[in-house]
Motif scaffolding. Structure first.
Motif, PDB file in Angstrom:
ATOM      1  N   PHE A  11      77.007  17.395  80.036  1.00  0.00           N
ATOM      2  CA  PHE A  11      75.817  17.467  79.181  1.00  0.00           C
ATOM      3  C   PHE A  11      75.403  18.922  79.018  1.00  0.00           C
ATOM      4  O   PHE A  11      75.284  19.656  79.999  1.00  0.00           O
ATOM      5  N   HIS A 107      65.436   9.895  74.958  1.00  0.00           N
ATOM      6  CA  HIS A 107      66.632   9.249  75.512  1.00  0.00           C
ATOM      7  C   HIS A 107      67.389  10.118  76.523  1.00  0.00           C
ATOM      8  O   HIS A 107      68.433   9.678  77.031  1.00  0.00           O
ATOM      9  N   GLN A 110      67.438   8.515  80.163  1.00  0.00           N
ATOM     10  CA  GLN A 110      68.149   7.237  80.143  1.00  0.00           C
ATOM     11  C   GLN A 110      69.650   7.447  79.965  1.00  0.00           C
ATOM     12  O   GLN A 110      70.462   6.743  80.591  1.00  0.00           O
ATOM     13  N   ALA A 111      70.032   8.400  79.127  1.00  0.00           N
ATOM     14  CA  ALA A 111      71.457   8.650  78.871  1.00  0.00           C
ATOM     15  C   ALA A 111      72.143   9.196  80.122  1.00  0.00           C
ATOM     16  O   ALA A 111      73.245   8.753  80.479  1.00  0.00           O
ATOM     17  N   MET A 115      75.065   7.169  82.297  1.00  0.00           N
ATOM     18  CA  MET A 115      76.401   7.730  82.477  1.00  0.00           C
ATOM     19  C   MET A 115      76.706   8.001  83.950  1.00  0.00           C
ATOM     20  O   MET A 115      77.850   7.871  84.393  1.00  0.00           O
ATOM     21  N   HIS A 222      71.325  10.252  68.216  1.00  0.00           N
ATOM     22  CA  HIS A 222      70.518  10.601  69.381  1.00  0.00           C
ATOM     23  C   HIS A 222      71.267  10.191  70.645  1.00  0.00           C
ATOM     24  O   HIS A 222      72.260   9.446  70.601  1.00  0.00           O
ATOM     25  N   LEU A 223      70.781  10.668  71.796  1.00  0.00           N
ATOM     26  CA  LEU A 223      71.455  10.426  73.071  1.00  0.00           C
ATOM     27  C   LEU A 223      71.472   8.951  73.470  1.00  0.00           C
ATOM     28  O   LEU A 223      72.318   8.537  74.265  1.00  0.00           O
ATOM     29  N   GLY A 224      70.564   8.156  72.927  1.00  0.00           N
ATOM     30  CA  GLY A 224      70.549   6.742  73.245  1.00  0.00           C
ATOM     31  C   GLY A 224      71.813   6.020  72.814  1.00  0.00           C
ATOM     32  O   GLY A 224      72.111   4.923  73.317  1.00  0.00           O
ATOM     33  N   GLU A 225      72.568   6.626  71.896  1.00  0.00           N
ATOM     34  CA  GLU A 225      73.812   6.018  71.412  1.00  0.00           C
ATOM     35  C   GLU A 225      75.018   6.374  72.269  1.00  0.00           C
ATOM     36  O   GLU A 225      76.105   5.834  72.062  1.00  0.00           O
ATOM     37  N   LEU A 226      74.828   7.258  73.248  1.00  0.00           N
ATOM     38  CA  LEU A 226      75.965   7.748  74.036  1.00  0.00           C
ATOM     39  C   LEU A 226      76.659   6.656  74.867  1.00  0.00           C
ATOM     40  O   LEU A 226      77.893   6.588  74.860  1.00  0.00           O
ATOM     41  N   PRO A 227      75.934   5.806  75.602  1.00  0.00           N
ATOM     42  CA  PRO A 227      76.634   4.794  76.408  1.00  0.00           C
ATOM     43  C   PRO A 227      77.561   3.896  75.589  1.00  0.00           C
ATOM     44  O   PRO A 227      78.687   3.605  76.029  1.00  0.00           O
TER      45      PRO A 227
END
Length: 234
Positions: A11, A107, A110-111, A115, A222-227
């Motif tokens: 990150f 996010h 949470q991200a 991870m 946005h980072l919420g889409e990373l998982p």
């Protein structure tokens, strides 16, 4: 059971996990106002950007180099006549940037938490060591990372070394960040996955064209889409 394709996730910090560029813009507006009697805003912007580019090799990235570049530009545009009070104000502005509270982006926590439950997670950032350590400590995210790397610059060689030291090599690593130039393109060049999460503000010296046709490039809103992205890649 098949092994995951990605084992390590890096990150970026500034403007990926927390706000950064907005504070530089506010300080640049203050710089412009202080020197309004000597040059117009566009000229000051161009001269400051040229100084920042020229000084990167000397001062590196971060607030201290930015502050020195403002002072240098003020001396140049006033032909050495800049009042000492203006220099003092610029130094105060730099100190205020170094003391500004951390504001996590949506996010971010949470991200990283998501991870960290399934992958090795690293913080890979560049800039002034003391300032980056301060921001990480204030962010409350420090305990989530398996490793922290604060580097002078982000290059393909640097990423290859980091992911070899902390993981299974760049080929099984993913880097997520807001800068195409620093967080995405060099990771792909090292053999890893580059994920771009744009920020509303981008420093001119960090702009680059996205490698949209590369199979290891991804763009997230946005980072919420990373998982979900990591699950698909694995």
């Amino acid at each position: 059971m098949p092994q995951p394709r990605i084992t390590t996730i890096g990150f970026d910090a500034d403007d990926t996990l927390w706000q950064n560029e907005s504070f530089f813009r506010l300080t640049q507006d203050r710089f412009t106002a202080l020197l309004a009697d000597f040059a117009d805003p566009d000229h000051l912007h161009d001269r400051l950007l040229a100084a920042e580019r020229r000084n990167l090799g000397h001062y590196g990235f971060g607030v201290k180099g930015f502050t020195l570049s403002m002072i240098e530009t003020a001396i140049e545009v006033t032909e050495g006549r800049v009042p000492a009070t203006v220099i003092a104000d610029l130094m105060a502005a730099g100190r205020e940037m170094l003391e500004h509270p951390i504001e996590l982006l949506p996010h971010a926590r949470q991200a990283v938490e998501a991870m960290a439950r399934s992958h090795r997670v690293l913080l890979i950032t560049k800039g002034d060591l003391l300032d980056q350590e301060r921001k990480l400590a204030q962010s409350g995210l420090g305990d989530l990372f398996h490793g922290v790397e604060i580097v002078s610059d982000k290059t393909a060689a640097a990423y290859a070394r980091i992911f070899a030291r902390h993981g299974d090599g760049a080929q099984r690593a993913l880097m997520v960040g807001n800068s195409l130039k620093s967080d995405v393109i060099p990771v792909i060049e090292a053999g890893g996955f580059g994920v771009h999460v744009p920020h509303g503000l981008t420093w001119a010296l960090e702009r680059a064209d996205p490698p949209t046709d590369h199979p290891r490039f991804s763009l997230l809103e946005h980072l919420g889409e990373l998982p979900d992205l990591v699950s698909r890649l694995d």
